[in-house]
Design an enzyme around this catalytic site. Sequence first.
Site, PDB file in Angstrom:
ATOM      1  N   HIS A  88       4.383  19.620  -2.789  1.00  0.00           N
ATOM      2  CA  HIS A  88       4.414  18.344  -2.089  1.00  0.00           C
ATOM      3  C   HIS A  88       5.816  17.767  -2.163  1.00  0.00           C
ATOM      4  O   HIS A  88       6.434  17.734  -3.224  1.00  0.00           O
ATOM      5  CB  HIS A  88       3.421  17.359  -2.726  1.00  0.00           C
ATOM      6  CG  HIS A  88       3.442  16.021  -2.052  1.00  0.00           C
ATOM      7  ND1 HIS A  88       2.796  15.784  -0.859  1.00  0.00           N
ATOM      8  CD2 HIS A  88       4.081  14.868  -2.371  1.00  0.00           C
ATOM      9  CE1 HIS A  88       3.015  14.528  -0.493  1.00  0.00           C
ATOM     10  NE2 HIS A  88       3.795  13.954  -1.388  1.00  0.00           N
ATOM     11  N   SER A 119      -1.742   7.642  -5.223  1.00  0.00           N
ATOM     12  CA  SER A 119      -1.939   7.948  -3.809  1.00  0.00           C
ATOM     13  C   SER A 119      -1.674   9.430  -3.531  1.00  0.00           C
ATOM     14  O   SER A 119      -2.509  10.137  -2.957  1.00  0.00           O
ATOM     15  CB  SER A 119      -1.001   7.060  -2.982  1.00  0.00           C
ATOM     16  OG  SER A 119      -0.913   7.492  -1.666  1.00  0.00           O
ATOM     17  N   ASP A 140      -7.730   6.435  -0.574  1.00  0.00           N
ATOM     18  CA  ASP A 140      -6.284   6.339  -0.373  1.00  0.00           C
ATOM     19  C   ASP A 140      -5.953   5.923   1.057  1.00  0.00           C
ATOM     20  O   ASP A 140      -5.019   5.156   1.284  1.00  0.00           O
ATOM     21  CB  ASP A 140      -5.596   7.670  -0.698  1.00  0.00           C
ATOM     22  CG  ASP A 140      -4.102   7.562  -0.439  1.00  0.00           C
ATOM     23  OD1 ASP A 140      -3.466   6.730  -1.110  1.00  0.00           O
ATOM     24  OD2 ASP A 140      -3.592   8.241   0.460  1.00  0.00           O
ATOM     25  N   ARG A 170      -1.568  -1.316   1.556  1.00  0.00           N
ATOM     26  CA  ARG A 170      -0.267  -1.427   0.870  1.00  0.00           C
ATOM     27  C   ARG A 170       0.855  -1.550   1.885  1.00  0.00           C
ATOM     28  O   ARG A 170       1.803  -2.320   1.705  1.00  0.00           O
ATOM     29  CB  ARG A 170      -0.038  -0.200  -0.017  1.00  0.00           C
ATOM     30  CG  ARG A 170      -0.851  -0.232  -1.293  1.00  0.00           C
ATOM     31  CD  ARG A 170      -0.838   1.121  -1.985  1.00  0.00           C
ATOM     32  NE  ARG A 170       0.499   1.575  -2.289  1.00  0.00           N
ATOM     33  CZ  ARG A 170       0.864   2.858  -2.342  1.00  0.00           C
ATOM     34  NH1 ARG A 170      -0.002   3.819  -2.104  1.00  0.00           N
ATOM     35  NH2 ARG A 170       2.098   3.183  -2.639  1.00  0.00           N
ATOM     36  N   LYS A 210      -4.814  12.878  -3.350  1.00  0.00           N
ATOM     37  CA  LYS A 210      -5.000  13.785  -2.209  1.00  0.00           C
ATOM     38  C   LYS A 210      -4.725  15.226  -2.608  1.00  0.00           C
ATOM     39  O   LYS A 210      -5.475  16.138  -2.272  1.00  0.00           O
ATOM     40  CB  LYS A 210      -4.044  13.387  -1.071  1.00  0.00           C
ATOM     41  CG  LYS A 210      -4.446  12.074  -0.411  1.00  0.00           C
ATOM     42  CD  LYS A 210      -3.430  11.618   0.616  1.00  0.00           C
ATOM     43  CE  LYS A 210      -2.151  11.147  -0.014  1.00  0.00           C
ATOM     44  NZ  LYS A 210      -1.385  10.157   0.689  1.00  0.00           N
TER      45      LYS A 210
HETATM   46  N1  URA Z   1       3.130   9.072   0.286  1.00  0.00           N
HETATM   47  C1  URA Z   1       1.828   8.895  -0.042  1.00  0.00           C
HETATM   48  O1  URA Z   1       0.970   9.702   0.291  1.00  0.00           O
HETATM   49  N2  URA Z   1       1.508   7.788  -0.729  1.00  0.00           N
HETATM   50  C2  URA Z   1       2.408   6.863  -1.126  1.00  0.00           C
HETATM   51  O2  URA Z   1       2.045   5.908  -1.764  1.00  0.00           O
HETATM   52  C3  URA Z   1       3.763   7.074  -0.783  1.00  0.00           C
HETATM   53  C4  URA Z   1       4.092   8.192  -0.060  1.00  0.00           C
END
Ligand code: URA
Length: 431
Positions: A80, A181, A159, A166, A185
């Site tokens: 990621h 967050s 999320d 957010r 995932k």
């Molecule tokens: N990417 C995400 O998936 N979540 C965040 O909070 C910031 C960047």
Amino acid sequence: MRIVEIIQKKRDKKELTKEEIAFFVKGYTAGEIPDYQASALLMACFLNGLSEEETSCLTMEMMNSGDVLSLPFSHTVDKHSTGGVGDGVSLAIAPIVAAAGGKVAMMSGRGLGHTGGTLDKLDSIEGYDSALSVERFFETIGRVGCSIIGQTERLAPADKKLYALRDATGTVECKELITASILSKKLAEGVESLVLDVKTGSGAFMKKKEDAIELAEMMVKICKRMGRKVVAFVTDMDRPLGNKVGNLLEVQEAIEALQGRAPEDYMELTVRLSEEMLVLCGVATREQAKARVMEVIENGSALRTFREMAAMQGGNAELIDHPECFSKAKYNRVVYARESGYISRINAEGYGVAALLLGAGRNKKEDKIIPEAGIEILKKTGDCVEKGQPIAILYANNVTLFEESERRLHSSVEYSSKRVEKSPLFLAKID
Ligand code: URA
């Protein structure tokens, strides 16, 4: 339990219990806690922080708010990146690691603002389906070794709701909330191991290196607590990566990387992250990993894997064999150096915005991406140029977009009469 008491507790800098965090996540996801109370709690978290225990509970609750996949393979791994400009390396890394024996289950997102998203890039491959069912996702990984798809609706739905809130309440830039967050995932994908690339610099959302290191440390700690193998790198995103910014252009650059001929910084990131993924998922020792990566690039098996993945997901694989046949932007404009000297800095965010203005990105979720739009970078930081020499080419389907984009690009380039050293790409490793 009452949500107002949970808000007051965090407002007063006290630690929330596992039950309170679960109550909040479940209640908000189910629509039982209204946005105004969730916003107040998020702001209290933003201002007062969360402990490691709280961050871990939040991650776990958000992960469990939807499906948690159980991958029927061993040696599973994902990577990621926190997002940058010109950073399309996931497209090359997934097939490299798969060709070398790993099983790459990659669920990616779309770009927002000046940063690109893997799914938007894959959309440039005619017919590519990034919305596979879980069964097809598994089948593709089983047959090819890798699959890249979008997050399903059922993956960490908490999320999705919280991130949107957010975004609208100024609470995105909070390390604990970012950690929960991203990891909710990634961990819901079910991979055993994860390599994180935390970007820092103008093109990243962590502008300062110290912040990026703190975020990387936090993500590594939480991932380990969840029983996953993890390594994080902090890498430089003060300058764009590679020579191409834009969706289709970045697919072409990934193909070049799979042929071993992408620019040096792009290859360095691709090879190093691939190596780490192979070591982490247990298919190579550290001593073997680099040779394995180079082998699958040189013998063409990584490129064949990319082709097979695209074909299995409905994409026109002929384009992978003949990237010159991808559609092209209707217009291009060459940008010339305004000064003579060394390029001392290229501001990544500036180039990202210049590409966005051409149609390569979106300001709002609903905006439509133009796959062919973007920038080809001809001169990079450290290069010596003469005034009037080409430094970039802009691509767009509408000539009226060039002017503002060019202005933005010029204001992102700094010149110096003195030779400048190239700064390192890899800034820290946390494991
Ligand atoms: N990417 C995400 O998936 N979540 C965040 O909070 C910031 C960047």
